[in-house]
Write a protein that holds these residues in place. Structure first.
Motif, PDB file in Angstrom:
ATOM      1  N   GLY A   1       0.867  -1.066   0.012  1.00 37.97           N
ATOM      2  CA  GLY A   1       0.184  -0.005   0.078  1.00 37.97           C
ATOM      3  C   GLY A   1       0.911   1.255   0.081  1.00 37.97           C
ATOM      4  O   GLY A   1       0.242   2.176  -0.377  1.00 37.97           O
ATOM      5  N   ASP A   2       2.090   1.159   0.408  1.00 37.20           N
ATOM      6  CA  ASP A   2       2.976   2.252   0.215  1.00 37.20           C
ATOM      7  C   ASP A   2       3.202   2.866  -1.295  1.00 37.20           C
ATOM      8  O   ASP A   2       3.426   1.953  -2.147  1.00 37.20           O
ATOM      9  N   LEU A   3       3.374   4.356  -1.171  1.00 38.19           N
ATOM     10  CA  LEU A   3       3.593   4.581  -2.599  1.00 38.19           C
ATOM     11  C   LEU A   3       5.077   5.344  -2.315  1.00 38.19           C
ATOM     12  O   LEU A   3       5.401   6.148  -1.577  1.00 38.19           O
TER      13      LEU A   3
ATOM     14  N   GLU B   1       0.822  14.093  -1.005  1.00 37.91           N
ATOM     15  CA  GLU B   1       0.616  13.391   0.452  1.00 37.91           C
ATOM     16  C   GLU B   1       0.562  11.822   0.337  1.00 37.91           C
ATOM     17  O   GLU B   1       0.118  11.354  -0.683  1.00 37.91           O
ATOM     18  N   GLY B   2       1.456  11.095   1.367  1.00 36.23           N
ATOM     19  CA  GLY B   2       1.436   9.878   1.455  1.00 36.23           C
ATOM     20  C   GLY B   2       2.444   9.324   0.563  1.00 36.23           C
ATOM     21  O   GLY B   2       2.326   8.084   0.114  1.00 36.23           O
ATOM     22  N   VAL B   3       3.211   9.868  -0.171  1.00 36.17           N
ATOM     23  CA  VAL B   3       4.507   9.620  -0.983  1.00 36.17           C
ATOM     24  C   VAL B   3       5.723   9.586  -0.379  1.00 36.17           C
ATOM     25  O   VAL B   3       5.938  10.815   0.103  1.00 36.17           O
ATOM     26  N   SER B   4       6.739   8.590  -0.178  1.00 33.05           N
ATOM     27  CA  SER B   4       7.801   8.766   0.254  1.00 33.05           C
ATOM     28  C   SER B   4       8.969   8.817  -1.003  1.00 33.05           C
ATOM     29  O   SER B   4       8.725   8.311  -1.914  1.00 33.05           O
TER      30      SER B   4
ATOM     31  N   ASN C   1      -5.783  -0.059  -5.089  1.00 32.59           N
ATOM     32  CA  ASN C   1      -5.024   1.339  -4.990  1.00 32.59           C
ATOM     33  C   ASN C   1      -4.950   2.223  -6.234  1.00 32.59           C
ATOM     34  O   ASN C   1      -4.474   3.340  -6.395  1.00 32.59           O
TER      35      ASN C   1
ATOM     36  N   ARG D   1      -6.272   5.726  -6.222  1.00 32.70           N
ATOM     37  CA  ARG D   1      -5.436   6.364  -5.541  1.00 32.70           C
ATOM     38  C   ARG D   1      -4.154   7.079  -6.210  1.00 32.70           C
ATOM     39  O   ARG D   1      -3.836   8.326  -6.591  1.00 32.70           O
TER      40      ARG D   1
ATOM     41  N   LEU E   1      -3.066  10.755  -7.511  1.00 31.35           N
ATOM     42  CA  LEU E   1      -1.914  11.279  -7.507  1.00 31.35           C
ATOM     43  C   LEU E   1      -1.304  12.001  -8.610  1.00 31.35           C
ATOM     44  O   LEU E   1      -0.808  13.059  -8.542  1.00 31.35           O
TER      45      LEU E   1
END
Length: 268
Positions: free
Chosen positions: A99-101, A144-147, A226, A229, A233
């Motif tokens: 689930g990580d981006l 938001e939510g992206v590393s 996902n 989402r 993005l």
């Protein structure tokens, strides 16, 4: 009627076969054969965007048989200078989870038989120490939510890794594993385009967890959950991208070099 032009492209990965509304499909011929599918050209918030499903319509091409050279050349011929490349990846280390981006900043090539260059004669060596455009990467990672950061190792596929292979990759400090990120990135660089991957972690690779290991159904299901989402993005980032060449050398690395291959549309 002339083909529509777009300065930004999105290359969709597994399960990512549509992106644009009211798009015009364009058939593009290239010196390297046909791209994976007709290219859809439309707009995102007023910005012309080209979309190409990396694996073709309905996932026609497995990762080791994608015509990467045709895909990138076709996009460049329509005016594309910046490429956003979403992809499905496995996680190799505990700092990422399904689930990580993640926007990787390094790449390791472990593919075997792919044609990975437009250079077929002469002495031209593309700089690739930093494989992703820093400007595009920063723009994606600002969402938001992206590393940002991490090394993506690209393997030949289509099989998944053995536990020993997966553990070896993790032991090198590599974070993500994928089957399509190379030679896509280096071909974009050779065509003087900005390129950045954005990786959706769909599973933890075989060496990270016990059990049966990675399965296709798990990967596709996580990506499907996902996909909206990921599309959101990209749609949010595209209108705010700085122009190509802003803060990067992706387009200028070959200034003063006579390239032995055609760049459609020229160097500008």
């Amino acid at each position: 009627m002339s083909a529509p032009q777009a300065s930004v492209a999105v290359i969709g990965g597994s399960g990512f076969y549509e992106f644009l509304d009211d798009a015009r499909e364009v058939e593009v011929e290239t010196p390297y054969g046909a791209p994976a599918a007709p290219i859809a050209v439309g707009e995102v918030a007023g910005t012309p965007v080209a979309f190409l499903p990396r694996h073709g319509t309905g996932h026609a091409f497995p990762p080791h048989l994608i015509n990467y050279r045709a895909n990138l050349w076709a996009l460049r011929s329509l005016g594309v200078r910046q490429v956003l490349a979403p992809c499905a990846v496995g996680g190799l280390r505990a700092e990422v989870a399904p689930g990580d981006l993640v926007v990787p900043d390094q790449l390791v090539d472990r593919t075997l038989g792919r044609v990975q260059s437009y250079v077929e004669r002469g002495a031209v060596h593309v700089p690739f120490a930093d494989p992703y455009c820093p400007t595009l990467s920063q723009a994606l990672a600002a969402a938001e939510g992206v590393s940002l950061g991490g090394t993506m190792v690209v393997v030949e596929g289509p099989r998944f890794s053995t536990r020993a292979e997966s553990q070896h990759y993790a032991a090198q400090g590599w974070t993500l594993i994928n089957m399509t990120g190379h030679p896509e990135a280096v071909l974009a660089r050779e065509l003087r385009m900005c390129y950045s991957a954005v990786a959706l972690v769909t599973d933890m690779d075989a060496g990270v967890e016990s059990g049966e290991g990675v399965g296709q159904a798990e990967v596709f299901a996580t990506f499907a959950r996902n996909i909206d989402r990921l599309k959101g993005l990209l749609a949010g980032v595209v209108p705010y991208l700085p122009g190509p060449g802003a803060g990067c050398a992706c387009a200028s690395w070959a200034d003063g070099i006579e390239l032995p291959y055609e760049i459609p549309g020229g160097a500008a």
